[in-house]
Design an enzyme around this catalytic site. Structure first.
Site, PDB file in Angstrom:
ATOM      1  CB  CYS A   2      -1.096  -0.020   1.143  1.00  0.00           C
ATOM      2  SG  CYS A   2      -2.287  -1.191   1.251  1.00  0.00           S
ATOM      3  CD1 TRP A  75       0.232  -6.335  -2.989  1.00  0.00           C
ATOM      4  CD2 TRP A  75      -0.114  -7.033  -0.707  1.00  0.00           C
ATOM      5  NE1 TRP A  75       0.417  -7.795  -2.732  1.00  0.00           N
ATOM      6  CE2 TRP A  75       0.398  -8.080  -1.538  1.00  0.00           C
ATOM      7  CE3 TRP A  75      -0.373  -7.206   0.569  1.00  0.00           C
ATOM      8  CZ2 TRP A  75       0.554  -9.394  -0.836  1.00  0.00           C
ATOM      9  CZ3 TRP A  75      -0.027  -8.150   1.337  1.00  0.00           C
ATOM     10  CH2 TRP A  75       0.311  -9.453   0.510  1.00  0.00           C
ATOM     11  CD  GLU A 491      10.337 -11.207  -7.819  1.00  0.00           C
ATOM     12  OE1 GLU A 491      11.523 -11.050  -7.759  1.00  0.00           O
ATOM     13  OE2 GLU A 491       9.645 -10.756  -6.914  1.00  0.00           O
TER      14      GLU A 491
HETATM   15  C1  AGP Z   1      12.694  -9.784  -4.850  1.00  0.00           C
HETATM   16  O1  AGP Z   1      12.398  -9.541  -6.185  1.00  0.00           O
HETATM   17  C2  AGP Z   1      11.464  -9.624  -4.131  1.00  0.00           C
HETATM   18  N1  AGP Z   1      10.350  -8.951  -4.638  1.00  0.00           N
HETATM   19  C3  AGP Z   1      11.314 -10.113  -2.517  1.00  0.00           C
HETATM   20  O2  AGP Z   1      11.842 -11.341  -2.524  1.00  0.00           O
HETATM   21  C4  AGP Z   1      12.051  -9.158  -1.783  1.00  0.00           C
HETATM   22  O3  AGP Z   1      13.575  -9.438  -1.845  1.00  0.00           O
HETATM   23  C5  AGP Z   1      11.737  -9.407  -0.302  1.00  0.00           C
HETATM   24  O4  AGP Z   1      10.354  -9.225  -0.041  1.00  0.00           O
HETATM   25  C6  AGP Z   1      12.439  -8.711   0.725  1.00  0.00           C
HETATM   26  O5  AGP Z   1      12.498  -7.515   0.634  1.00  0.00           O
HETATM   27  P1  AGP Z   1      13.340  -6.470   1.579  1.00  0.00           P
HETATM   28  O6  AGP Z   1      14.825  -6.574   0.987  1.00  0.00           O
HETATM   29  O7  AGP Z   1      12.833  -4.891   1.302  1.00  0.00           O
HETATM   30  O8  AGP Z   1      13.345  -6.750   3.058  1.00  0.00           O
END
Ligand code: AGP
Length: 614
Positions: A2, A75, A491
């Site tokens: 969000c 979201w 993803e």
């Molecule tokens: C990676 O491409 C993601 N979209 C996701 O896995 C991300 O790395 C994960 O949510 C952790 O986020 P952060 O590094 O902001 O904590």
């Protein structure tokens, strides 16, 4: 998750809010909405789907001109992503409008009580109850600031809330607990945003808020208080990147732009890390050398791509510092009752600095007396603020939901941490550390060499439109690279993709291999002969069973040629640093394949950039 924007000043609030939402849309894109104060009431529009749907709705049914308002891009957590559940939500009389990021854990209880009192909710969200509670307060004569303080005291969970009162054309009020919110400080105008991208076009002066604080912005200024109504102060800071850093720079996707920014991001993350004498220094390292010497175990906690950076760090730290390292998913960490004490260093890796799983994990670690060091890309975010020390990466804003430059700069920070520990603990000689630093400083050029061959990867990616499954193999530091390559493909291209340690294949996963299955293999540099040769055996095994082998191997490695259906060459770099170059073709592959499949690369389905719910 969000994105939230608030504005009060002299400009068109609708324009400021919609522009801000556009730059925050990466945080969630299930719906979008805006609300403005106009002539004693609130006027708003909201629409399921991306921001473009909201803009269309407004063009068909324009909003009145106003200089105060708020907006939201969602979201979904509670309730389907439809028009009714879209934010802003209104109170029972439509006087108050609220947007929210997070989860209100006691909402069932509060909703039941409101319903007993005769309130009727129209949405399935946990947010609507806040609008009703605030409206009860302002209807009884309280101003919106006091109303927010009172209501927040009754809420449990994690939330950022922003509210306007139709009968108060001068103030926007917000609150935060365990969820991001920053204030943008202007002249005769002030801003609120989930992050600074929301208002960077107008001001680069920002105010970071603490936990459990309420902030009121007016045209004249900003007041911060606690939920109890006591005055409080935020921390003012200057944002050192500008609007152009948050725009696409001629690329079709933010992700592609961010992949190509990696040489610069890696170079920036290495800047200023050496003293005049050449020794390694980490400015934001607030732990003393003695505290670091006392550390006898390291636990790295992170999620998603950041977790894979942690897996690479394990190889580097254990090799250079001889300290045992565990790497744990932050969502699992505190539930297994980990053994922690003052001699355990917990390293939290997070690009956003707001990931709720990681935040809760560091809080748990600190209650167990462990020191926490954050590796983070976002100045002013919660995780570094709640940590004992921080190493900031300097990737600049990462907008694409799929992390790319965030990952590479996390790797750099992990290598720096490992080398720094080796320096402090004396597990490596100074000249060895200097040598690795020199090799790290050469990496931006090597990454550029990989990027120069992007077209070869793009052709390959387009050949794979229609593939149902793709496997990735790696060994040693190449294993996390395989996992990251598979995550990128899941993803972005919504394909079945899995990464395996090549040696583990024969214990089960090899049953997946069938004629024509694409298998991307990250081949270790030849310096480690055993590792390299074992990897070749793994490649032979899958090829013998019909797999199409796509091998990433260092240039000049002719031994791989007989087993590679496709060969992508990588620059010659040390084995521990190879992830910095090996992951780049995998990022390009996923980006191009998803583009060719017609997917939205920057905003993949069901995902959000920053996961601020557990
Ligand atoms: C990676 O491409 C993601 N979209 C996701 O896995 C991300 O790395 C994960 O949510 C952790 O986020 P952060 O590094 O902001 O904590």
């Amino acid at each position: 998750m969000c994105g939230i924007v608030g504005y009060v000043g002299g400009r068109s609030a609708q324009d400021v809010v919609i522009d801000g939402l556009r730059r925050l849309e990466y945080r969630g894109y299930d719906s979008a909405g805006v609300a403005l104060v106009h002539e004693g009431s609130v006027e708003g529009r909201k629409k399921a789907g991306k921001l473009a749907n909201l803009e269309k709705a407004i063009s068909e049914d324009p909003l009145p001109v106003s200089t105060i308002g708020l907006g939201h891009t969602r979201w979904a957590t509670h309730g389907a992503p439809n028009d009714v559940n879209a934010h802003p939500h209104r109170g029972y009389g439509g006087r108050v409008a609220v947007v929210h990021n997070g989860i209100i854990e006691n909402f069932d209880d509060l909703r039941a009580r409101l319903e007993e009192e005769g309130h009727q909710m129209v949405s399935e969200t946990d947010t609507e109850i806040v609008a009703h509670l605030l409206e009860l307060q302002v209807d009884s004569g309280e101003d919106l600031t006091t109303a927010m303080q009172r209501v927040c005291r009754r809420l449990e969970g994690a939330f950022t809330l922003v509210a306007i009162d139709g009968q108060d054309p001068d103030r926007v009020v917000a609150a935060r607990r365990n969820s991001p919110l920053v204030v943008g400080l202007g002249e005769g105008e002030n801003f609120l945003g989930s992050d600074v991208a929301a208002f960077i076009e107008f001001t680069r002066e920002a105010l970071e808020l603490g936990q459990d604080q309420v902030v009121t912005i007016t045209r004249e200024g900003v007041q911060v208080s606690t939920f109890d109504g006591r005055p409080a102060e935020g921390r003012a800071y200057h944002v050192d990147w500008d609007l152009s850093a948050a725009e696409k720079d001629g690329h079709d996707w933010f992700m592609r732009k961010e992949i190509f920014e990696q040489p610069r991001a890696v170079a920036d993350s290495l800047l200023g890390r050496r003293t005049r004498s050449g020794a390694l220094q980490l400015d934001e390292m607030r732990l003393s050398d003695q505290e670091l010497r006392d550390i006898d175990k390291i636990i790295i906690i992170a999620a998603g791509t950041s977790f894979y950076a942690g897996l690479v760090a394990k190889y580097a730290i254990e090799h250079w510092c001889r300290v045992p390292v565990e790497v744990e998913l932050s969502s699992e960490f505190r539930y297994r009752d980990p053994i922690l004490d003052y001699s355990t260093l917990v390293v939290a890796i997070s690009q956003s600095g707001e990931t709720a799983d990681t935040l809760q994990a560091i809080r748990h670690a600190r209650t167990q007396r462990s020191k926490v060091l954050a590796i983070c890309n976002t100045n002013g975010s919660t995780i570094p603020r709640e940590s004992d020390a921080v190493i900031y990466t300097h990737a600049g804003p990462e907008i694409g939901v799929a992390s790319t430059k965030g990952f590479l700069t996390q790797l750099v920070a992990c290598y720096l941490l490992a080398l720094y520990l080796a320096q402090v603990k004396g597990t490596r000689y100074g000249d060895e550390i200097t040598q690795v630093l020199g090799q790290l400083e050469a990496m931006p050029d090597h990454i550029s060499e990989v990027l120069a061959k992007a077209d070869q990867v793009y052709d390959l990616a387009r050949e794979h439109v229609g593939s149902r499954s793709v496997l990735f193999l790696g060994r040693h530091a190449g294993y996390p690279v395989a996992l990251e390559g598979a995550l990128k493909l899941k993803e972005l291209a919504y394909l079945h993709a899995e990464g395996f340690a090549a040696g583990e294949l024969k214990h089960g996963p090899i049953a997946l291999v069938e004629q024509g299955l694409p298998v991307l293999c990250v081949v270790p540099p030849r310096g480690r002969d055993q590792l390299h040769d074992k990897m070749i055996s793994g490649i032979q095994e899958v090829r013998a069973r019909g797999a199409r082998t796509i091998c990433l191997a260092e240039e000049g490695d002719t031994s791989i040629e007989p087993y590679a259906d496709v060969l992508l060459t990588l620059p010659r770099v040390p084995v521990l640093l190879q992830p910095l170059v090996a992951v780049v073709p995998l990022q390009l592959f996923a980006c191009e394949l998803a583009t060719a499949m017609g997917h939205d690369v920057d905003q993949p389905r069901n995902l959000a950039k920053s996961v601020t719910v557990e």
